[in-house]
Design a protein around this motif. Sequence first.
Motif, mmCIF file in Angstrom:
data_model
loop_
_atom_site.group_PDB
_atom_site.id
_atom_site.type_symbol
_atom_site.label_atom_id
_atom_site.label_comp_id
_atom_site.label_asym_id
_atom_site.label_seq_id
_atom_site.Cartn_x
_atom_site.Cartn_y
_atom_site.Cartn_z
ATOM 1 N N UNK A 69 0.856 -1.190 0.000
ATOM 2 C CA UNK A 69 0.000 0.000 0.000
ATOM 3 C C UNK A 69 0.886 1.231 0.000
ATOM 4 N N UNK A 70 1.341 1.658 -1.158
ATOM 5 C CA UNK A 70 2.258 2.792 -1.191
ATOM 6 C C UNK A 70 2.108 3.672 -2.427
ATOM 7 N N UNK A 71 1.184 3.342 -3.297
ATOM 8 C CA UNK A 71 1.001 4.166 -4.483
ATOM 9 C C UNK A 71 2.027 3.930 -5.570
ATOM 10 N N UNK A 72 2.930 2.979 -5.409
ATOM 11 C CA UNK A 72 3.949 2.704 -6.422
ATOM 12 C C UNK A 72 3.293 2.015 -7.628
ATOM 13 N N UNK A 73 4.021 2.037 -8.749
ATOM 14 C CA UNK A 73 3.527 1.350 -9.939
ATOM 15 C C UNK A 73 3.691 -0.154 -9.798
ATOM 16 N N UNK A 74 2.864 -0.878 -10.532
ATOM 17 C CA UNK A 74 3.018 -2.332 -10.598
ATOM 18 C C UNK A 74 4.239 -2.656 -11.451
ATOM 19 N N UNK A 75 4.847 -3.811 -11.217
ATOM 20 C CA UNK A 75 6.062 -4.119 -11.982
ATOM 21 C C UNK A 75 5.736 -4.533 -13.403
ATOM 22 N N UNK A 76 6.736 -4.399 -14.260
ATOM 23 C CA UNK A 76 6.638 -4.988 -15.595
ATOM 24 C C UNK A 76 7.202 -6.406 -15.505
ATOM 25 N N UNK A 77 7.200 -7.083 -16.638
ATOM 26 C CA UNK A 77 7.562 -8.497 -16.629
ATOM 27 C C UNK A 77 8.992 -8.752 -16.185
ATOM 28 N N UNK A 78 9.194 -9.954 -15.683
ATOM 29 C CA UNK A 78 10.507 -10.318 -15.193
ATOM 30 C C UNK A 78 11.447 -10.754 -16.307
ATOM 31 N N UNK A 79 12.644 -11.076 -15.931
ATOM 32 C CA UNK A 79 13.687 -11.514 -16.851
ATOM 33 C C UNK A 79 14.995 -11.555 -16.102
ATOM 34 N N UNK A 80 16.029 -12.041 -16.755
ATOM 35 C CA UNK A 80 17.354 -12.129 -16.112
ATOM 36 C C UNK A 80 17.265 -12.916 -14.798
ATOM 37 N N UNK A 81 16.373 -13.927 -14.781
ATOM 38 C CA UNK A 81 16.157 -14.766 -13.589
ATOM 39 C C UNK A 81 15.593 -13.993 -12.405
ATOM 40 N N UNK A 82 14.992 -12.853 -12.689
ATOM 41 C CA UNK A 82 14.348 -12.084 -11.624
ATOM 42 C C UNK A 82 12.879 -11.859 -11.999
ATOM 43 N N UNK A 83 11.990 -11.809 -11.006
ATOM 44 C CA UNK A 83 10.559 -11.838 -11.337
ATOM 45 C C UNK A 83 9.961 -10.505 -11.779
ATOM 46 N N UNK A 84 10.633 -9.399 -11.521
ATOM 47 C CA UNK A 84 10.004 -8.096 -11.773
ATOM 48 C C UNK A 84 10.986 -7.169 -12.492
ATOM 49 N N UNK A 85 10.408 -6.176 -13.132
ATOM 50 C CA UNK A 85 11.264 -5.160 -13.756
ATOM 51 C C UNK A 85 10.538 -3.829 -13.741
ATOM 52 N N UNK A 86 11.315 -2.784 -14.039
ATOM 53 C CA UNK A 86 10.733 -1.442 -14.130
ATOM 54 C C UNK A 86 10.120 -1.200 -15.503
ATOM 55 N N UNK A 87 10.428 -2.073 -16.444
ATOM 56 C CA UNK A 87 10.113 -1.762 -17.829
ATOM 57 C C UNK A 87 11.189 -0.853 -18.387
ATOM 58 N N UNK A 88 11.121 -0.620 -19.665
ATOM 59 C CA UNK A 88 12.204 0.087 -20.336
ATOM 60 C C UNK A 88 12.065 1.599 -20.164
ATOM 61 N N UNK A 89 13.090 2.225 -19.625
ATOM 62 C CA UNK A 89 13.159 3.686 -19.638
ATOM 63 C C UNK A 89 13.772 4.068 -20.990
ATOM 64 N N UNK A 90 12.969 4.714 -21.819
ATOM 65 C CA UNK A 90 13.445 5.040 -23.168
ATOM 66 C C UNK A 90 13.999 6.462 -23.194
ATOM 67 N N UNK A 91 14.766 6.718 -24.217
ATOM 68 C CA UNK A 91 15.235 8.082 -24.467
ATOM 69 C C UNK A 91 16.168 8.630 -23.411
#
Lengths: 613, 267
Positions: free
Chosen positions: B171-193
């Motif tokens: 309960x903190x207002x943070x975003x939900x994670x994007x898909x996992x990879x690199x043997x880890x379950x969560x990611x921030x998603x791609x920061x572009x630009x």
Amino acid sequence: MLFCVICSPSLAFAADDITPPISSVSLDPSSPDGKNGWYTVPVSVTINSTDLESGVKDINWQVNTEPWQKKSFSNTLNMVLNSSFEDNADGWEFVPAVGSVGARSNDYAKLGNYSLRTSSSQNGLSKWSNKESYVVVSPWKTVTTGVWIKGQDVLGTGAYFNVYILTTSGERLIYTSPKHVGTFGFVYEARDLVISSDTAYGLYFELVLDGIGTAYFDGVYASYASDKPQVVFNMSDNGSNVLSYYATDFAGNIEQTKSVDIEIDSVAPTNWRDFSTERAGNDHTLVSSITVLDNASGLNSNSSEFQYSPLYTFLWGYFSDYDKCSGTFNNNKWLPTQDSFSDSALSGTLSTPAVDYCNSNWLLCKGLRFRIEDMAGNVSTKEICINGPWVQVVDSDVMSLGGIDMLSGAPDYNSNALVLSPKAISNFSSSRGWEVPYYTYSGPDMSYNDLYSKYKPDDTVTELPTDAGIFRTASGFTVQGNTVPKDYLQKIFSNVLFVNGDLVIKQDLNMNVASGTIFVVNGDVLVDKNVDKVSGFFVVNGYFDTSYNGGFAQDPLVVFGGVYADHFNLSRSSFAFKNKDNPSEEFVFDAKYLVDFGSIFGNVSVKWNESED
Amino acid sequence: MLLRLLDLDNRGQTTLVIVVLVMVVSLAVGVAASNRAISNIRRVSYTSQGDQALHCAEAGAEDALAKINSDLSSGGSPVTSGFVPPVNLKDTEGVNICNYSYSISDFAGSVLTYPLVLQDDAQEINLDGYSGTLNLYFGSNKDASLEVTFVKGGSPPYSIEKYAYNCNPHSNGFDSPKGGGQDLPCSTGEFAGISGYKIARVRPLYADTKIVAVFSSQSPSQGYIVDSKGTAADAQRNVQVVRTRAQLPAIFDYGIFSASSSEPLGK
């Protein structure tokens, strides 16, 4: 339940155990201490399992959707013969009183289908005993004993059980269980007992009804207590928790999973935020509102109230004609608020009607106090200073290990980043909704001495340094005309200054936008009320006081950088209505410290791993 | 077969055969026992040599870290071209115990693994001069959330961008994670630009977590990697050390940090 008895009453084993164990949960506190079935304190959970034949092999439990946990046991065989009376009452002798009848019965049973029943129409003591089929025990061993007992209209002393030991010199009573009267469902009475005799060789039970009524006895249990089939743990997660549990026995029987709801809300409504006030007539007649959260049991919509203190008399209550500041002042009384709650009532906005605060003297704080309960009965109050001073933090996170409690709310938000505290956060909001109260912080401490021993200063200075490096002062330091170099604003530098005492800031401390100083202060930082701009990152052993020589200041204080301090004294306030739209203290984060100071005041991270070829 | 032999008429021959058989069996048992003993001795020897090799590899890593500090303070580059020549470690009588060899390379690439980053600590990622995308994988402990702070600009005043992601819900207002990879379950998603950025400060909340940073091209240097090999007789052990750039501790991520646990931040 078939038992194979070999040679003596002492040796029994489960030849054909088809009955699964039975588990029960007991809670401490035994019933919710809050309202509406909610606990307001952590709950101690005990799961007891019994299996009358092969013994309990393991107890399994799960809280909500967390992984199942298991505790295994190795020595839980029930040593009592014919403990559940499923085929007969062999081994048990009934000793009646006048007017009492004993029988094996299928009226009620806790394990299987049968129990032993004692009915008595006259006062007297009747009992079932397994003395002739006693349990063989060894001296000084500890034995777990237990019996399920149920009663109907029991009057007199009650229903209970006795445990005797048999010794070479006779028998001796070693335990009497609690006595139950009235009508009650099956309760499990259990106790660990030490066989306290050098010559003890056996143990037997008496299942007693002393009085009038009907008692049922089932599941008589005795096993060596070295591996008691029991699990004890604490539950403290706020919210509606579901505890699921079951046990298995050594014959492979699996108990059907049972569950119990345990609702815990140990936190009063919190995160009071978004206070706002609007004129509703003259400039001292206002409608005010505030939002509050309760993430566990939810808010009790019938409990919200407010009172106010319009005349700075420290009296709280309301005028009977509160929209006209007239009539009788109802001291210490409350008025209901007008509320709007979310669907789940986890959040709500409490609003006052139009209230006349009597005059326009805003130099003095006009207090407004809200009060609300959650469904568990936890009460939270919030005092507001209307048009009072407030704090703003820009582009950086806020942490307070002692909680955050602001008297006045910001017109919009106090921060545009993360707000953390291991305690409650009240009236301090993030534009992103990133407020995290009751956060378990595990970061390190920071102190003058630790830093001083790690980063040895190069030189001792008597004025603010303008070279790169690490410097110190011999004692306290005052920022004023003769301690600020003339070309200070033009110089470009990144340095650290250890101040061995208080740092008093008596004039604006402006630096070039490319310069920065980390001040490590072995005392307080005291900012003069006439100072309105201070640059630097401050690590302070004592207080950071934003207006040490009087709280009312002409202008707000803006700190460009950041402050880590043991305590804050945010004492600055602006005159008149300036507070309404302007923060009294503004902390604007300066990222140049992160970018430029790593090489002089940073740490490298070194992580070791053994690697493959 | 034994019974047939016992049927022979000549008892002397029978006795001889039995004696030979007993000797053969005894020999077999003896050989097996000595093999077992030799095997045990070898195993003990290998274990001892393995320990020596590991200690030697660690000594090599220490040597490399000292070289990094020395070269950096003198303005040089500590990066080596391959492994340095082996260095022997001797006992007090001058007998070689083991040897080590190490290499120092830039901690840079398109996929960088940061070993466990502690809760409420900060891991700085150097983005100076980098153009491309960045994705951060996390959640080796799924309770961990991640706050990411980008510092932008070529010179002061820098600007700030902040993001925050949960792996498990909080309960903190943070975003939900994007898909996992690199043997880890969560990611921030791609920061572009990403261009014109100085650094990213990555801070785990609620729990420690391993972090893997994936760049769309070669990242700027984040520090140095030391690979050290230790050899003792036939045993070899390897140690890898990641030494990041110097960075300020996490308290410098806060505009206000009130350290008193007894007194609320109030006004």
